[in-house]
Design a protein around this motif. Sequence first.
Motif, PDB file in Angstrom:
ATOM      1  N   TYR A 190       0.819  -1.214   0.000  1.00 30.99           N
ATOM      2  CA  TYR A 190       0.000   0.000   0.000  1.00 30.99           C
ATOM      3  C   TYR A 190       0.853   1.265   0.000  1.00 30.99           C
ATOM      4  O   TYR A 190       0.499   2.259  -0.606  1.00 30.99           O
ATOM      5  CB  TYR A 190      -0.917   0.012   1.232  1.00 30.99           C
ATOM      6  CG  TYR A 190      -1.890  -1.136   1.241  1.00 30.99           C
ATOM      7  CD1 TYR A 190      -3.095  -1.054   0.522  1.00 30.99           C
ATOM      8  CD2 TYR A 190      -1.607  -2.313   1.927  1.00 30.99           C
ATOM      9  CE1 TYR A 190      -3.976  -2.114   0.510  1.00 30.99           C
ATOM     10  CE2 TYR A 190      -2.489  -3.379   1.924  1.00 30.99           C
ATOM     11  CZ  TYR A 190      -3.670  -3.276   1.208  1.00 30.99           C
ATOM     12  OH  TYR A 190      -4.549  -4.317   1.180  1.00 30.99           O
ATOM     13  N   ALA A 191       1.956   1.202   0.726  1.00 27.96           N
ATOM     14  CA  ALA A 191       2.717   2.435   0.971  1.00 27.96           C
ATOM     15  C   ALA A 191       3.998   2.533   0.149  1.00 27.96           C
ATOM     16  O   ALA A 191       4.677   3.552   0.187  1.00 27.96           O
ATOM     17  CB  ALA A 191       3.037   2.536   2.462  1.00 27.96           C
TER      18      ALA A 191
ATOM     19  N   ILE B 208      -3.538   3.128  10.985  1.00 28.64           N
ATOM     20  CA  ILE B 208      -4.205   2.980   9.686  1.00 28.64           C
ATOM     21  C   ILE B 208      -4.954   4.262   9.265  1.00 28.64           C
ATOM     22  O   ILE B 208      -4.539   4.943   8.351  1.00 28.64           O
ATOM     23  CB  ILE B 208      -5.177   1.765   9.698  1.00 28.64           C
ATOM     24  CG1 ILE B 208      -4.434   0.479  10.091  1.00 28.64           C
ATOM     25  CG2 ILE B 208      -5.845   1.610   8.324  1.00 28.64           C
ATOM     26  CD1 ILE B 208      -3.379  -0.006   9.120  1.00 28.64           C
ATOM     27  N   ASN B 209      -6.043   4.564   9.952  1.00 30.25           N
ATOM     28  CA  ASN B 209      -6.865   5.708   9.511  1.00 30.25           C
ATOM     29  C   ASN B 209      -6.712   6.958  10.374  1.00 30.25           C
ATOM     30  O   ASN B 209      -7.350   7.977  10.128  1.00 30.25           O
ATOM     31  CB  ASN B 209      -8.346   5.305   9.481  1.00 30.25           C
ATOM     32  CG  ASN B 209      -8.616   4.239   8.426  1.00 30.25           C
ATOM     33  OD1 ASN B 209      -8.043   4.274   7.328  1.00 30.25           O
ATOM     34  ND2 ASN B 209      -9.467   3.279   8.758  1.00 30.25           N
TER      35      ASN B 209
ATOM     36  N   ASN C 213       7.173  11.527  15.733  1.00 30.27           N
ATOM     37  CA  ASN C 213       7.019  11.285  14.290  1.00 30.27           C
ATOM     38  C   ASN C 213       6.102  10.131  13.874  1.00 30.27           C
ATOM     39  O   ASN C 213       6.533   9.228  13.165  1.00 30.27           O
ATOM     40  CB  ASN C 213       8.396  11.035  13.653  1.00 30.27           C
ATOM     41  CG  ASN C 213       9.398  12.095  14.031  1.00 30.27           C
ATOM     42  OD1 ASN C 213       9.025  13.228  14.329  1.00 30.27           O
ATOM     43  ND2 ASN C 213      10.662  11.740  14.022  1.00 30.27           N
ATOM     44  N   PRO C 214       4.829  10.143  14.299  1.00 23.78           N
ATOM     45  CA  PRO C 214       3.947   9.057  13.862  1.00 23.78           C
ATOM     46  C   PRO C 214       3.419   9.285  12.441  1.00 23.78           C
ATOM     47  O   PRO C 214       3.415  10.418  11.948  1.00 23.78           O
ATOM     48  CB  PRO C 214       2.792   9.124  14.862  1.00 23.78           C
ATOM     49  CG  PRO C 214       2.737  10.556  15.269  1.00 23.78           C
ATOM     50  CD  PRO C 214       4.134  11.101  15.161  1.00 23.78           C
ATOM     51  N   VAL C 215       2.982   8.217  11.812  1.00 16.42           N
ATOM     52  CA  VAL C 215       2.345   8.338  10.509  1.00 16.42           C
ATOM     53  C   VAL C 215       1.349   7.190  10.347  1.00 16.42           C
ATOM     54  O   VAL C 215       1.540   6.115  10.932  1.00 16.42           O
ATOM     55  CB  VAL C 215       3.381   8.331   9.358  1.00 16.42           C
ATOM     56  CG1 VAL C 215       3.989   6.950   9.147  1.00 16.42           C
ATOM     57  CG2 VAL C 215       2.779   8.851   8.061  1.00 16.42           C
ATOM     58  N   SER C 216       0.269   7.422   9.580  1.00 19.80           N
ATOM     59  CA  SER C 216      -0.698   6.354   9.340  1.00 19.80           C
ATOM     60  C   SER C 216      -0.758   6.043   7.856  1.00 19.80           C
ATOM     61  O   SER C 216      -0.328   6.841   7.012  1.00 19.80           O
ATOM     62  CB  SER C 216      -2.082   6.773   9.838  1.00 19.80           C
ATOM     63  OG  SER C 216      -2.581   7.815   9.019  1.00 19.80           O
ATOM     64  N   LEU C 217      -1.343   4.899   7.549  1.00 17.61           N
ATOM     65  CA  LEU C 217      -1.484   4.491   6.152  1.00 17.61           C
ATOM     66  C   LEU C 217      -2.335   5.502   5.378  1.00 17.61           C
ATOM     67  O   LEU C 217      -2.081   5.774   4.200  1.00 17.61           O
ATOM     68  CB  LEU C 217      -2.122   3.088   6.112  1.00 17.61           C
ATOM     69  CG  LEU C 217      -1.922   2.255   4.859  1.00 17.61           C
ATOM     70  CD1 LEU C 217      -0.451   2.172   4.472  1.00 17.61           C
ATOM     71  CD2 LEU C 217      -2.480   0.851   5.060  1.00 17.61           C
TER      72      LEU C 217
ATOM     73  N   THR D  55      -1.217   7.342   1.982  1.00 17.81           N
ATOM     74  CA  THR D  55      -1.894   7.031   0.706  1.00 17.81           C
ATOM     75  C   THR D  55      -3.047   7.966   0.372  1.00 17.81           C
ATOM     76  O   THR D  55      -3.513   7.986  -0.764  1.00 17.81           O
ATOM     77  CB  THR D  55      -2.472   5.595   0.758  1.00 17.81           C
ATOM     78  OG1 THR D  55      -3.461   5.560   1.799  1.00 17.81           O
ATOM     79  CG2 THR D  55      -1.401   4.566   1.047  1.00 17.81           C
ATOM     80  N   GLY D  56      -3.562   8.667   1.387  1.00 21.09           N
ATOM     81  CA  GLY D  56      -4.732   9.510   1.175  1.00 21.09           C
ATOM     82  C   GLY D  56      -6.043   8.736   1.167  1.00 21.09           C
ATOM     83  O   GLY D  56      -7.106   9.296   0.912  1.00 21.09           O
ATOM     84  N   LYS D  57      -5.963   7.448   1.446  1.00 17.75           N
ATOM     85  CA  LYS D  57      -7.181   6.622   1.403  1.00 17.75           C
ATOM     86  C   LYS D  57      -7.574   6.118   2.788  1.00 17.75           C
ATOM     87  O   LYS D  57      -6.735   5.955   3.666  1.00 17.75           O
ATOM     88  CB  LYS D  57      -6.954   5.400   0.508  1.00 17.75           C
ATOM     89  CG  LYS D  57      -6.782   5.745  -0.946  1.00 17.75           C
ATOM     90  CD  LYS D  57      -6.509   4.464  -1.726  1.00 17.75           C
ATOM     91  CE  LYS D  57      -5.892   4.778  -3.066  1.00 17.75           C
ATOM     92  NZ  LYS D  57      -5.092   3.669  -3.569  1.00 17.75           N
ATOM     93  N   GLU D  58      -8.879   5.819   2.905  1.00 14.51           N
ATOM     94  CA  GLU D  58      -9.409   5.245   4.142  1.00 14.51           C
ATOM     95  C   GLU D  58      -9.431   3.711   3.972  1.00 14.51           C
ATOM     96  O   GLU D  58      -9.704   3.226   2.876  1.00 14.51           O
ATOM     97  CB  GLU D  58     -10.831   5.774   4.341  1.00 14.51           C
ATOM     98  CG  GLU D  58     -11.448   5.478   5.676  1.00 14.51           C
ATOM     99  CD  GLU D  58     -11.282   6.625   6.689  1.00 14.51           C
ATOM    100  OE1 GLU D  58     -11.551   6.375   7.850  1.00 14.51           O
ATOM    101  OE2 GLU D  58     -10.882   7.757   6.292  1.00 14.51           O
TER     102      GLU D  58
END
Lengths: 158, 260
Positions: free
Chosen positions: B100-101, B150-151, B161-165, B169-172
Motif C-alpha cells: 500500500y505504501a 491505519i486511519n 514522528n507518527p504516521v498512518s497508512l 496514501t490519502g485513502k481510508e
Amino acid sequence: MDLKQIQELIKMVNKSNIGELTVEQKDIKITIKQKEEKITQVISAPTQSVQSSFQPAPQQITATTVVTTDDKPVAVASNLITIKSPMIGTFYKKQGPGKPDFVSIGDDVSPGKVVCIIEAMKLFNEIECEVKGKIIKVLVEDATPVEYDQPLFLVEPN
Amino acid sequence: MPQLPASSILGFPFVELQSIDSTNKYAMNLVHTGMASHGMAIFAHAQTAGRGQRNKTWSSESGKNIALSLIVNPFPLKTFENFKIICCVSVAIANFLKKYAGDEIKIKWPNDIYWRDRKAGGVLIENIIKTGKVSSGNWQWAVIGIGININQTNFPVELPNPVSLKQITGKEFNTIELAKELCAELTTFFNDLISKNNNFLYEQYCNLLYKKDEKVKFKKGNRIFEAKILGVSETGQLITQHAIEERFDFGEIEWLLEKV
C-alpha cells in the motif's frame, strides 16, 4: 600460560557441567575441579577460601554466581533446586512498576507458575517454574542483567 | 513428545473485540488459562491500555487502527533463536505495508516499522518459557502484539514522528480486512521460518533496515555519538561504525532521531 588464561579456564569450567579439567603444557599442569554441588557455590560466601590448591583464583568461581550471600556458609538441604536463566537478558521480578513481585521468599510455587520476566532483544519472556516447592532465595536484583544459566531462584521442593 | 502446531494458519480463529485493555494481555490470559491455540488472533477496535515496550504505552484512536495479537507455538525454534521471530514478524509487516505504501517502508532496528522517518507501527512480543531439563528452556508460546496506524490522522504531540497508512496514501481503509490480510502475510512468512532452514528472512530484514549505511546519532549512557549503521548480526545485534566497529544489544543504546 598466564594468570588470565587460567582465570578464563576456570570460568569455562564453572559455566559447564564438566567435573574436572586437566591441562598439561611443557612445564605446567593445571587441574580444575568443580565442587560437587553447584548449589553450594551459590550460597557460599565469596570470602571463603577454597580448599583445592589447584584453583589459583578461587574468587572467580564464586563471583560469577554469588549475588546475595550471607557472611558465613549456610547449611542448606542438598535437595534444593536452582531455577536458572534460560537466556541472556534483563531480569525483572515484577510485571511492571507498581505491580507485585511474581514470587517472594516463602512463596509456594508449582509447575506453570511465572517466576520472573527476562527481557532480551525487546522480547519479554515469562519464565515458568517447572517444580513444586517453596522459594528459599531470590538470587538476582530486579532490572539487572543475567547470563545464560545464571541461578535465579532457590526452591525447596515439596 | 514435541507437539507440532495443529494448524499452520495464523489468524484462525479470529476474535474481534470492540474494546479491551490490551490485546496482548488478553492473549496472555488465554495462554495462562489453557485456552490458547496456535494461530489464534485477537483484534480490538479500541485498546484502553495498549502496551508498548516495558513501561511504555501504545496509544491509538478508537476504531481507526490495527491492534492485533497473535498466539503462536514457536516449535521447533529454540529460545536462543528469538531474533528469528523478530525477523519474521517485522519482514511480514513490512512486506504487507509495502503493497500500500510503497518501497519507503523500512524496519527500524529491532522491530519498529517506519515510512520515511516516521513510525507507522510497532511490535511487542511476549513469550512463555518453561525452565526444566533443557537448560535453554522450553519455548511454549509466543504472543505477537502488532500495532499499526491505519486511519488516524491526528496524533498526540508527544509521539515522536507518527504516521498512518491514510496519511501516506490519502485513502481510508477497513481495519478488519487489513488485519486479516496481514494474518495471511504472517502465515506465509511464519511457515517459511518453521519449515525452511535458510537465511531468507534475515536477508530480507537486512535489506529493509532503516538508515542502513547512514550516519545516525545514538545515546549510550551519558555519551552521545554519531555512527554509521552497517547492519544487524544474525543474533540481532546492531552493527555500527565510527572510529571502530561496535555491536550493541537492544537496550544498550537509544536512537536520537530528529523531529520531522
